[in-house]
Enzyme design. Structure first.
Site, PDB file in Angstrom:
ATOM      1  N   HIS A 143       5.885  -0.547  -2.613  1.00  0.00           N
ATOM      2  CA  HIS A 143       5.426   0.275  -3.740  1.00  0.00           C
ATOM      3  C   HIS A 143       5.505   1.776  -3.476  1.00  0.00           C
ATOM      4  O   HIS A 143       4.836   2.552  -4.142  1.00  0.00           O
ATOM      5  CB  HIS A 143       3.989  -0.133  -4.128  1.00  0.00           C
ATOM      6  CG  HIS A 143       3.883  -1.516  -4.693  1.00  0.00           C
ATOM      7  ND1 HIS A 143       2.697  -2.199  -4.823  1.00  0.00           N
ATOM      8  CD2 HIS A 143       4.841  -2.349  -5.183  1.00  0.00           C
ATOM      9  CE1 HIS A 143       2.929  -3.394  -5.353  1.00  0.00           C
ATOM     10  NE2 HIS A 143       4.209  -3.511  -5.572  1.00  0.00           N
TER      11      HIS A 143
ATOM     12  N   ASN B  81       0.825  -1.206   0.000  1.00  0.00           N
ATOM     13  CA  ASN B  81       0.000   0.000   0.000  1.00  0.00           C
ATOM     14  C   ASN B  81       0.865   1.264   0.000  1.00  0.00           C
ATOM     15  O   ASN B  81       1.951   1.280   0.561  1.00  0.00           O
ATOM     16  CB  ASN B  81      -0.931   0.008   1.216  1.00  0.00           C
ATOM     17  CG  ASN B  81      -1.912  -1.140   1.158  1.00  0.00           C
ATOM     18  OD1 ASN B  81      -2.052  -1.764   0.116  1.00  0.00           O
ATOM     19  ND2 ASN B  81      -2.566  -1.425   2.262  1.00  0.00           N
TER      20      ASN B  81
END
Ligand code: OAD
Length: 246
Positions: free
Chosen positions: A119, A102
């Site tokens: 990410h 997330n």
């Protein structure tokens, strides 16, 4: 929820636990998951078509505005009981690694430390040309804003489709997966590599794999346990039954 006694014991006795989270853990904070249909203005776009360097080159304004909208959703929302349960878990497990796909920063907001961000984060910005993180820029109305160093376009510091993951983060995640006794896969569709391989790595190394998700995923047949339900309900219940926390 009625949990398997043997599973509860194995979690309680584990010295090393890792959790991999995906968009589903933020669902109960009111943030849509990555693959569900978008609403309002953004309903006509596929997230997978906006989160690419090609999309940014083609239409940087559109991509920047989409992230501005997602930042707005996060600013108006709060971490939920699922995020908080992982903070409590980290406090009782001797070695706990939290790995997330997330980009919303809720784990840190809930109080988790040393989060392995595979990410990146939408709360950070970097230069599209130079790749360096930029903290401040002139707000002259340009969309996207310009890099104060080189005049290039600014973009969110996230990993887009087709881009490489930060080497250190994926290295730490693999190391954790290889060494844990229990690996949780929480709220992720388990389809985006290399994150999707982490539970498989844990399993091959002899770890117990527990999936928490209301739905089945490609990981489900391989997982030792599938705890079916929203993570904001299952996780608090689980830590209550394992460690009497909650
Ligand atoms: P997805 O949107 O693919 O999957 C979300 C998962 O959460 C699904 O399996 C849902 O069933 C599950 N889910 C829904 N509600 C839930 C709840 N209340 N509690 C627990 N689980 C719930 O999101 P990710 O797997 O995170 O990468 O997607 C992985 C990556 O794909 C994202 O990080 C993004 C995208 O490419 C990048 O942007 C690089």
């Amino acid at each position: 929820m009625d949990f398997d006694e043997k599973m509860i014991d194995q979690i309680r006795q584990a010295g090393r636990i890792a959790a991999l989270t995906g968009a589903g853990i933020s669902k109960e904070s009111g943030i849509p998951t990555f693959r569900e249909a978008q609403t309002g203005l953004w309903a006509q776009y596929e997230p997978t078509e906006l989160a690419t360097p090609q999309a940014f080159r083609r239409n940087p304004e559109l991509v920047w505005e989409w992230y501005q909208w997602r930042r707005g959703l996060v600013r108006e929302a709060q971490p939920n009981p699922g995020h908080k349960a992982l903070v409590q878990m980290a406090a009782v497990v001797p070695q706990f690694s939290l790995i997330t796909q997330n980009v919303d920063g809720f784990h840190q907001m809930a109080g988790s430390r040393d989060v392995i961000e595979l990410h990146g984060s939408i709360m950070r910005t970097k230069c599209f040309t130079e790749g360096v993180v930029v903290e401040d820029w002139q707000n002259d109305g340009a969309v996207p804003p310009k890099c104060p160093r080189c005049g290039g376009l600014l973009r969110p510091d996230v990993v887009w489709f087709g881009e490489n993951l930060p080497v250190e983060a994926i290295g730490r995640a693999v190391e954790a997966a290889e060494s844990v006794e229990v690996f949780f896969s929480i709220g992720t569709s388990a389809v985006v590599e290399p994150a999707a391989s982490l539970p498989r790595v844990a399993k091959q190394a002899g770890g117990l794999v527990i999936e928490i998700n209301p739905d089945a995923t490609p990981l489900t047949p391989l997982a030792d346990y599938h705890l079916k339900g929203p993570s904001g309900v299952v996780l608090p219940d689980l830590i209550q039954q394992v460690w009497d926390l909650g």
